[in-house]
Design a protein around this motif. Structure first.
Motif, PDB file in Angstrom:
ATOM      1  N   GLU A 207      -0.537   3.452   7.555  1.00 33.16           N
ATOM      2  CA  GLU A 207      -1.462   2.335   7.733  1.00 33.16           C
ATOM      3  C   GLU A 207      -2.672   2.780   8.536  1.00 33.16           C
ATOM      4  O   GLU A 207      -2.590   3.630   9.406  1.00 33.16           O
ATOM      5  CB  GLU A 207      -0.762   1.146   8.393  1.00 33.16           C
TER       6      GLU A 207
ATOM      7  N   SER B 145       0.857  -1.187   0.000  1.00 37.88           N
ATOM      8  CA  SER B 145       0.000   0.000   0.000  1.00 37.88           C
ATOM      9  C   SER B 145       0.889   1.231   0.000  1.00 37.88           C
ATOM     10  O   SER B 145       1.276   1.747   1.054  1.00 37.88           O
ATOM     11  CB  SER B 145      -0.916   0.002   1.229  1.00 37.88           C
TER      12      SER B 145
ATOM     13  N   VAL C 174       2.408  -6.160   5.717  1.00 40.02           N
ATOM     14  CA  VAL C 174       2.085  -5.085   4.789  1.00 40.02           C
ATOM     15  C   VAL C 174       3.323  -4.215   4.586  1.00 40.02           C
ATOM     16  O   VAL C 174       4.042  -3.905   5.541  1.00 40.02           O
ATOM     17  CB  VAL C 174       0.927  -4.204   5.315  1.00 40.02           C
TER      18      VAL C 174
ATOM     19  N   LEU D 239      -1.399  -6.295  11.819  1.00 39.77           N
ATOM     20  CA  LEU D 239      -0.439  -6.795  10.846  1.00 39.77           C
ATOM     21  C   LEU D 239       0.895  -6.068  11.002  1.00 39.77           C
ATOM     22  O   LEU D 239       0.913  -4.850  11.196  1.00 39.77           O
ATOM     23  CB  LEU D 239      -0.958  -6.579   9.417  1.00 39.77           C
TER      24      LEU D 239
ATOM     25  N   ALA E 203      -5.140  -2.282   8.560  1.00 41.29           N
ATOM     26  CA  ALA E 203      -3.861  -2.959   8.777  1.00 41.29           C
ATOM     27  C   ALA E 203      -3.640  -3.324  10.239  1.00 41.29           C
ATOM     28  O   ALA E 203      -2.573  -3.840  10.586  1.00 41.29           O
ATOM     29  CB  ALA E 203      -2.716  -2.074   8.295  1.00 41.29           C
TER      30      ALA E 203
ATOM     31  N   VAL F  32       3.936  -4.025   9.791  1.00 41.25           N
ATOM     32  CA  VAL F  32       4.056  -3.082   8.679  1.00 41.25           C
ATOM     33  C   VAL F  32       5.515  -2.696   8.502  1.00 41.25           C
ATOM     34  O   VAL F  32       6.189  -2.321   9.463  1.00 41.25           O
ATOM     35  CB  VAL F  32       3.194  -1.823   8.917  1.00 41.25           C
TER      36      VAL F  32
ATOM     37  N   ALA G  20      -7.651  -7.013   2.633  1.00 38.28           N
ATOM     38  CA  ALA G  20      -6.642  -7.523   3.558  1.00 38.28           C
ATOM     39  C   ALA G  20      -7.100  -8.817   4.220  1.00 38.28           C
ATOM     40  O   ALA G  20      -6.332  -9.784   4.333  1.00 38.28           O
ATOM     41  CB  ALA G  20      -6.314  -6.460   4.608  1.00 38.28           C
TER      42      ALA G  20
END
Length: 591
Positions: A113, A61, A106, A120, A117, A122, A98
């Motif tokens: 984010e 992203s 991610v 998760l 998200a 990142v 997602a």
């Protein structure tokens, strides 16, 4: 066709052979092949340190920039598949993608984010590569030799759902490698070093055929939103970087192509929607432009056919090497005219988590001796002697609007979710300038009242900008066929658009912001003036023009709006109020 080369290995070999060659140019900087190899190796190592393993899926992203090249390659080098998550999409849609993809991690800018998200890990591609000192192009950066293995997943791209939320299409490395090999063999990708404008969003499969060209040694030039939509900027960028190849939709070329410098030598790759006859003939007669028509569904790894644009009549041409195309009737018997079925290494694994839907679209291939599958495209085609396949129409209701694939059921479900809407149908219609518009015909609940702006905001809160209708038409009832289905051919014509002169049915713009937005709208819409109560889409606006509005507001006034803001606030005065609040918030944070 020989077994296509592993693209990760091909990229690493290119980096060793041409370390100093420019790999990526973007607004945020540039990378040589040595630098790109180093950053991807280190980001891949950081992903594996987070627990990413071969077969996992990693979300990407990011805004347009060098990270667009770093992230997918790093995910591949970690042995995983990348899943695009366009930052411009509404949060609800990103959350669905997602969850649907079952992401392991991610890749996103720090602080960018959102709730989708949550939970998760990142990684920021601008800093994660600093966490390890992995050598630039080390061979052992790849986990157990699985990076780019033909049988493993390369990416999952989500397309519109015929009803409900989008569905993820899982594509293998074998499919991507076969795509590159087929386009090279056909001559679409010529030999020698090329400079390629990267135009398509990562969330659309057309991006794959653009960015993977770095694996074969070509240089990528990532277009930002202003470059993509402003012909003068695009023309200057093509000169600045010596761009040789441009890939876009016919709708995009209509917007920018005629305003580029006449006689500019260019290899033009068109796809995503049928090429109109006048455009086909003009390109066929242009000695400076070598134009190609590419066709293929997401479910068959981007492109299945390719042909030079020559002659007077549009065509799809012949299948690429490795692609088996069958034109079949309803009994799956070969026919001169029928539905197109595609087979070969490009056929996707299927739809993530949807075995029933996968089974209905990816069917057993009766012409295969090894138990292979073929994909039902839903496109009605016919063979033309000497020129291959010709597209006739869809066999279902799927729409193509400015190159975007739109399943009307997803939009109709959202419209029916509004308290004022009792029934709705979405169709594609031709606008006054010949462009294709997305139109929604709505039956309102008894006594209900709702404005077009309210419906735009309702749709834009959940759906991507290209899903939001340009036109809303209220009808008393939806016409039906004798078997009870909506008769889209019997829907009334679109309301007559206002003439392209000054729009002055309401009050004049007041204050610097309203006046600035009115000036920008008038420029992009080709009008002499716009009043404060004007609706952008009622004046002929659409997603590409909305993107141009956003880019110019940022360039001229430093106002950072998103394309979906134009859909949420299509009335000029409303957009100005929203822009004021965005600008004030940004100023407060800066202080």
């Amino acid at each position: 066709m020989a077994e296509p080369a592993n693209l990760v290995e091909r990229f690493l070999e290119t980096a060793r052979t041409f370390p100093g060659r420019a790999a990526v140019h973007a607004a945020d900087g540039a990378l040589t092949f040595e630098e790109l190899a180093g950053r991807t190796a280190r980001l891949a190592a950081a992903l594996r340190a987070l627990g990413v393993r071969p077969g996992d899926r990693v979300g990407v992203s990011l805004p347009r920039g060098t990270g667009w090249a770093v992230a997918p390659l790093a995910v591949w080098r970690a042995g995983a598949a990348y899943v695009p998550l366009d930052p411009a999409y509404p949060g609800e849609r990103l959350a669905h993608i997602a969850a649907d993809a079952g992401l392991r991690a991610v890749v996103a800018r720090a602080g960018a984010e959102a709730e989708w998200a949550e939970g998760l890990p990142v990684l920021d591609p601008d800093t994660a590569h600093l966490a390890t000192a992995a050598p630039a192009a080390q061979a052992d950066a790849e986990p157990s030799g699985r990076a780019g293995h033909p049988a493993t997943a390369a990416y999952v791209i989500h397309t519109s759902g015929s009803s409900g939320p989008p569905k993820g299409v899982e594509v293998t490395h074998a499919g991507v490698a076969a795509l590159v090999a087929g386009l090279e063999e056909r001559g679409v990708y010529p030999s020698g070093h090329r400079v390629v404008a990267w135009n398509a969003s990562l969330s659309f499969d057309a991006s794959v055929q653009q960015w993977v060209r770095v694996c074969r040694g070509d240089t990528l030039v990532v277009l930002d939103d202003e470059d993509r939509t402003d012909p003068a900027r695009l023309d200057a960028l093509l000169d600045a970087y010596g761009v040789t190849d441009l890939d876009c939709t016919p709708s995009h070329w209509r917007l920018t192509g005629p305003r580029l410098r006449p006689g500019r030598p260019l290899r033009l790759l068109l796809g995503g929607e049928p090429v109109p006859v006048p455009m086909w003939r003009a390109l066929a007669e242009d000695p400076a432009v070598e134009a190609w028509n590419l066709y293929g569904p997401t479910e068959c790894t981007v492109d299945a056919t390719a042909t030079r644009i020559t002659g007077a009549a549009p065509r799809l041409g012949e299948p690429l090497a490795g692609v088996r195309a069958q034109v079949l009737d309803e009994g799956l018997r070969p026919a001169a005219t029928g539905e197109l079925y595609l087979a070969g290494p490009g056929v996707a694994v299927g739809y993530v988590g949807r075995p029933g839907l996968t089974a209905s679209r990816f069917v057993a291939d009766p012409f295969s001796t090894d138990g292979g599958r073929m994909y039902r495209t839903g496109d009605l085609v016919r063979w033309r002697a000497g020129s291959g396949l010709e597209f006739l129409r869809r066999t279902d209701r799927q729409l193509k609007v400015r190159g975007f694939r739109v399943e009307p059921g997803e939009l109709e479900d959202r419209l029916r979710g509004h308290a004022a809407v009792e029934a709705a149908v979405a169709v594609a219609r031709t606008g006054p300038d010949g462009d294709t518009l997305l139109a929604a015909y709505c039956v309102l609940a008894p006594g209900a009242r709702v404005t077009d702006a309210e419906l735009s905001r309702h749709c834009g809160a959940v759906l991507p900008a290209h899903f939001v209708p340009s036109v809303f038409v209220t009808v008393d009832a939806l016409p039906l066929t004798p078997n009870g289905k909506v008769d889209t051919e019997a829907l009334p014509p679109l309301p007559t658009a206002p003439a392209a002169g000054p729009e002055s049915s309401g009050r004049a713009p007041e204050g610097p912001l309203e006046e600035l937005i009115a000036t920008v709208w008038a420029e992009v819409l080709g009008r002499d003036g716009v009043d404060a109560e004007a609706n952008f889409f009622a004046l002929g606006g659409h997603s590409l023009l909305a993107l141009r509005v956003v880019s110019r507001l940022k360039k001229n006034a430093g106002i950072a709006l998103r394309t979906k803001d134009v859909y949420r606030f299509p009335v000029l005065a409303d957009l100005a109020r929203h822009a004021q609040s965005v600008h004030a918030l940004a100023a407060g944070e800066a202080s």
